[in-house]
Scaffold this motif. Structure first.
Motif, PDB file in Angstrom:
ATOM      1  N   ASN A 153       0.819  -1.214   0.000  1.00 44.66           N
ATOM      2  CA  ASN A 153       0.000   0.000   0.000  1.00 44.66           C
ATOM      3  C   ASN A 153       0.850   1.260   0.000  1.00 44.66           C
ATOM      4  OD1 ASN A 153      -2.467  -1.332  -0.110  1.00 44.66           O
ATOM      5  ND2 ASN A 153      -2.593  -1.540   2.114  1.00 44.66           N
ATOM      6  N   GLN A 154       1.958   1.215   0.739  1.00 48.35           N
ATOM      7  CA  GLN A 154       2.871   2.357   0.769  1.00 48.35           C
ATOM      8  C   GLN A 154       3.475   2.593  -0.621  1.00 48.35           C
ATOM      9  OE1 GLN A 154       6.275   1.750   3.315  1.00 48.35           O
ATOM     10  NE2 GLN A 154       7.272   3.643   2.704  1.00 48.35           N
TER      11      GLN A 154
ATOM     12  N   HIS B 271       2.240   1.573  -3.513  1.00 54.48           N
ATOM     13  CA  HIS B 271       1.146   1.996  -4.394  1.00 54.48           C
ATOM     14  C   HIS B 271       0.928   3.499  -4.302  1.00 54.48           C
ATOM     15  CE1 HIS B 271      -1.588  -0.112  -7.018  1.00 54.48           C
ATOM     16  NE2 HIS B 271      -1.363  -1.242  -6.381  1.00 54.48           N
ATOM     17  N   ARG B 272       0.883   3.974  -3.089  1.00 55.09           N
ATOM     18  CA  ARG B 272       0.638   5.399  -2.870  1.00 55.09           C
ATOM     19  C   ARG B 272       1.754   6.244  -3.500  1.00 55.09           C
ATOM     20  NH1 ARG B 272       0.521   5.013   2.074  1.00 55.09           N
ATOM     21  NH2 ARG B 272       2.560   5.859   2.637  1.00 55.09           N
TER      22      ARG B 272
ATOM     23  N   ALA C 274       1.827   6.109  -7.439  1.00 56.14           N
ATOM     24  CA  ALA C 274       0.711   6.907  -7.966  1.00 56.14           C
ATOM     25  C   ALA C 274       1.071   8.391  -7.886  1.00 56.14           C
ATOM     26  CB  ALA C 274      -0.559   6.618  -7.182  1.00 56.14           C
ATOM     27  N   GLU C 275       1.601   8.790  -6.741  1.00 53.12           N
ATOM     28  CA  GLU C 275       1.970  10.203  -6.515  1.00 53.12           C
ATOM     29  C   GLU C 275       3.032  10.668  -7.503  1.00 53.12           C
ATOM     30  OE1 GLU C 275       4.197  12.846  -3.028  1.00 53.12           O
ATOM     31  OE2 GLU C 275       3.396  10.850  -2.534  1.00 53.12           O
TER      32      GLU C 275
ATOM     33  N   HIS D 211      -6.747  -3.586  -6.359  1.00 47.83           N
ATOM     34  CA  HIS D 211      -6.407  -2.270  -5.799  1.00 47.83           C
ATOM     35  C   HIS D 211      -7.153  -1.176  -6.553  1.00 47.83           C
ATOM     36  CE1 HIS D 211      -4.139   0.990  -3.974  1.00 47.83           C
ATOM     37  NE2 HIS D 211      -3.597   0.115  -3.158  1.00 47.83           N
TER      38      HIS D 211
ATOM     39  N   ASN E  31      -6.381   1.780  -7.147  1.00 48.71           N
ATOM     40  CA  ASN E  31      -5.541   2.626  -7.999  1.00 48.71           C
ATOM     41  C   ASN E  31      -5.532   2.167  -9.453  1.00 48.71           C
ATOM     42  OD1 ASN E  31      -4.748   4.513  -6.164  1.00 48.71           O
ATOM     43  ND2 ASN E  31      -2.709   3.692  -5.801  1.00 48.71           N
TER      44      ASN E  31
ATOM     45  N   ASP F   8      -7.962  10.334  -8.110  1.00 54.68           N
ATOM     46  CA  ASP F   8      -7.386  11.672  -8.277  1.00 54.68           C
ATOM     47  C   ASP F   8      -7.131  11.903  -9.770  1.00 54.68           C
ATOM     48  OD1 ASP F   8      -5.865  13.990  -8.390  1.00 54.68           O
ATOM     49  OD2 ASP F   8      -4.626  13.476  -6.651  1.00 54.68           O
TER      50      ASP F   8
END
Length: 796
Positions: free
Chosen positions: A405-406, A408-409, A412-413, A469, A471, A503
């Motif tokens: 998850n970390q 993935h975040r 994406a960012e 996920h 995302n 987003d």
């Protein structure tokens, strides 16, 4: 007793040194028998006693023997190297001796690599063999590690040039002489020390290459948190160095594979998991955490993965690295191929390519200036491809790790997905040309080709990114996200929450998103292409999880169902892997979707086509059972919607076929019969879950006893009473151990079937009920003489 040969020429000082040396190396005091010197050295190497180094002989003796044995003067050079590399030396003489040794070994190593690594024979590569036998490898390790020694409070230093020569010689010896790499791998302090040599650009490539080879044979994975100042080391790498460092990271963050097929069974994995829980995180997990703690690490990887060829390092830097690669022998093949690309491009353009190989540099070590402005574009592209495939592999492993998850975040960012979308046509899925790079001994379709490997790594990354996920919607652009919303609105169903939460500043730009581009190339892929498997897996991962009607319709509108059916039926695909991936994708695409079943029936519009389709399904239920499961689940839902039941069953051949009890019983019998507890793997455990789905739906209709009674009759008809039901009983006991474990995530079963996991557990408990009077218990249908349900299948 005869005196040992003198270590040096004459004089009391040299005599004392000889005595000290003899004592240091095991006190060996016998004169070597001429015919057995190499044998004695080999025994000394294996035992650590007796003859192990050139310095244990006199220089005169080595000189005389060299004339007979043609050792190319290597033992004498090692003798000199030892005597000039003492702690108080300035290493000037050492540098000269290393320059003499290096070409003797590098020529053999080059020959070895370009001959496609034929089986090692000592007689074929005598120089590297003699170098190792007379203690050259151990001596160079000691010289390299001199900076770890303090003398009068000051650390000893050796020059980058000398380190570079030592590393090149060690690597060449590893390439040609069996066992050297493994011996170096056992020196854990040396392996850790090597990482510190990567702080210098001058020694970086040689060090990275040697580390990569050593880690490839090391039995126990190295822990990156033991590397001194790891964060500072990695943070100071330039982008070129970081990309090459990913080759090492690939070995350090991937779980080690024992290579034993038995270890891939779920029994073995469960046993290993129990051990791991008591031992704590694995070395690979610790290494992943260490890397993720380095500030900016993932961001830099994303930039490397998405930079365009025009943004990569300048031509001068590229040529400088090619010069380094020339001594980095594995990549000498790459250089050879790159030069071939350059020549072919020159022929096609009828313009000369002025490119001087690293053998002809200027005094400053760089190739001639004219080359810097005329480097072929194809060479720049291949250079970037080889970087990106390493970086994508590391990102893919991190995406599948504990910190998923970390990661993935962060990716994406840092806009990894839109960046890859912009590179899709020009780099990732560029058209093959006559000048496509092919490594020595391979062809364009070989999985070892950089072009092929990059595509596979890209598809694996998409699969890991999309799988379960939210995302995954970053694979679309704004217009495509609006299309998903419109589909939901038209069907009068709520929009998917993950779509609403996406987003929009992080999604793909351009006319198409990454998913749409993938569908385009997927439909154009040749029938025999190895990419079909990976493409289908990547698209299927987008559909996995809770079934989304909008997602399915988005893909159906782009002709995906017709493409899959064409591949299964009209091209009559023979590859088991590709068939399995297509059946899995088809199941996710059609599940609970009335429009999909109508499209299926329009395509499979004759009995002949339908029979080909059934033949493909029945040829291997391990491959097709997920489709059988999805159709069975869809049938049950459609039957509960009375307004469409008659219409669908009359129109759709597939639903009508699955609706027949004999068809379901045939599938059920075969699904249970092809698996056993000892052979269950991640691949075939789906057969067990599909058989459970069939029985759960029978239970809902209060027909479970009927299905068990029919299974019993089928057993008797096959002349094997009790065999199938005993096996199923053991499989269900294992299912309880496997899925009811506290660390086991059951949401996948729940989401894929839309059946609450509590119903799964209840059904298994009912089937395993020991009461022989229960009409829904397996034991009620196994006659006592054939009862065999208490096997111990636990693997400790």
């Amino acid at each position: 007793m005869a005196a040992a040969p003198a270590v040096a020429g004459s004089g009391p000082r040299r005599g004392r040194r000889a005595a000290a040396t003899a004592a240091a190396w095991g006190g060996w005091g016998g004169r070597p028998r001429p015919g057995n010197i190499l044998l004695q050295l080999r025994q000394g190497q294996l035992t650590g006693r007796g003859l192990v180094r050139a310095v244990q002989f006199s220089e005169t003796f080595l000189k005389e023997r060299d004339k007979q044995s043609k050792w190319s003067g290597i033992p004498q050079l090692l003798f000199k190297l030892y005597t000039t590399s003492h702690l108080h030396s300035d290493f000037t003489e050492c540098q000269k001796i290393l320059k003499e040794i290096s070409p003797l070994l590098s020529m053999e190593a080059m020959a070895f690599v370009t001959e496609e690594r034929k089986p090692i024979q000592e007689a074929t590569y005598p120089n590297t063999y003699i170098f190792d036998l007379f203690g050259g490898v151990d001596l160079l390790v000691e010289i390299l590690m001199r900076p770890t020694i303090s003398l009068r409070g000051q650390k000893l230093r050796i020059s980058d040039k000398m380190s570079k020569d030592c590393l090149s010689i060690l690597y060449n010896t590893c390439v040609c002489t069996e066992g050297v790499t493994k011996r170096l791998a056992e020196k854990n302090d040396f392996v850790i020390f090597l990482f510190t040599l990567m702080t210098s650009k001058k020694t970086f490539l040689q060090t990275a290459t040697l580390i990569e080879d050593i880690l490839g044979v090391k039995k126990e994975m190295i822990r990156l948190d033991e590397v001194p100042n790891l964060s500072s080391l990695v943070s100071n790498f330039d982008q070129q160095q970081l990309a090459n460092f990913c080759r090492i990271l690939a070995v350090t963050i991937s779980e080690m594979d024992t290579g034993n097929d038995d270890k891939h069974t779920l029994l073995a994995k469960n046993a290993q998991q129990k051990k791991s829980l008591s031992l704590g995180p694995s070395a690979a997990e610790i290494n992943q955490a260490a890397l993720l703690s380095i500030p900016g690490f993932v961001e830099r990887l994303c930039k490397l993965a998405t930079r365009k060829v025009s943004e990569s390092t300048g031509t001068a830097s590229f040529l400088q690295e090619l010069e380094e690669w020339y001594t980095w022998l594995d990549n000498a093949l790459v250089l050879e191929a790159l030069m071939r690309v350059a020549n072919e491009e020159s022929e096609h353009s009828q313009a000369p390519i002025v490119f001087h190989p690293p053998a002809a540099p200027e005094e400053n070590g760089l190739p001639h200036t004219s080359a810097r402005t005329q480097l072929p574009q194809s060479m720049k592209i291949m250079h970037e491809i080889m970087y990106k495939l390493e970086v994508l592999y590391v990102l893919c492993v991190l995406l599948m790790g504990r910190q998923r998850n970390q990661v993935h975040r962060m990716i994406a960012e840092f806009k990894l997905i839109p960046g890859l979308n912009n590179l899709f046509d020009k780099l990732i899925w560029r058209k093959h040309s006559a000048s496509t790079l092919v490594l020595h001994g391979h062809n364009q379709n070989c999985d070892c080709s950089p072009d092929i490997t990059l595509k596979i790594q890209f598809l694996r990354l998409l699969q890991s990114f999309s799988d379960h996920h939210e995302n995954k919607y970053l694979l679309l652009n704004n217009q495509e996200l609006n299309e998903l919303s419109a589909i939901s609105l038209k069907a009068n169903i709520p929009e998917v929450e993950a779509v609403l939460n996406t987003d929009r500043s992080l999604v793909c730009d351009g006319k198409r998103g990454l998913l749409s581009r993938l569908l385009q190339v997927m439909k154009k892929e040749p029938a025999e292409s190895s990419f079909r498997f990976w493409q289908a897996r990547a698209v299927e991962s987008f559909l996995r999880g809770t079934t989304s009607y909008a997602d399915q319709m988005f893909l159906l509108k782009r002709g995906l169902l017709e493409h899959i059916l064409y591949c299964i039926v009209d091209s009559e695909c023979k590859s088991r892997d590709v068939l399995q991936s297509y059946f899995d994708l088809l199941g996710e695409l059609m599940k609970f979707n009335v429009d999909a079943f109508k499209r299926f029936n329009r395509y499979i519009n004759t009995d002949a086509k339908f029979q080909v389709f059934l033949k493909q399904i029945n040829s291997s239920l391990v491959d097709s059972n997920m489709l059988v499961r999805c159709v069975t689940l869809s049938l049950e839902r459609f039957e509960n919607q009375m307004d469409m039941k008659a219409e669908l069953l009359s129109e759709c051949r597939l639903l009508a076929y699955i609706a027949q009890v004999p068809t379901q019983m045939s599938f059920l019998f075969r699904l249970i019969n092809i698996i056993h507890v000892q052979t269950l793997t991640q691949e075939n455990v789906s057969c067990l879950n599909t058989s459970l789905v069939i029985l759960m739906l029978a239970r809902r209709k209060e027909r479970l006893p009927l299905y068990l009674r029919l299974l019993q009759r089928m057993e008797h008809s096959k002349k094997y009473p009790g065999f199938l039901l005993n096996n199923f009983h053991n499989l269900l006991r294992f299912w309880q151990q496997h899925y009811l474990h506290k660390d086991k995530d059951s949401t996948c079963l729940e989401n894929s079937s839309c059946i609450n996991f509590s119903y799964w557990k209840e059904t298994v408990s009912i089937l395993l009920n020991p009461d022989r009077e229960s009409p829904s218990a397996l034991v009620s249908y196994i006659e006592e003489p054939y009862m065999d349900i208490d096997k111990d299948f636990t693997e400790e």
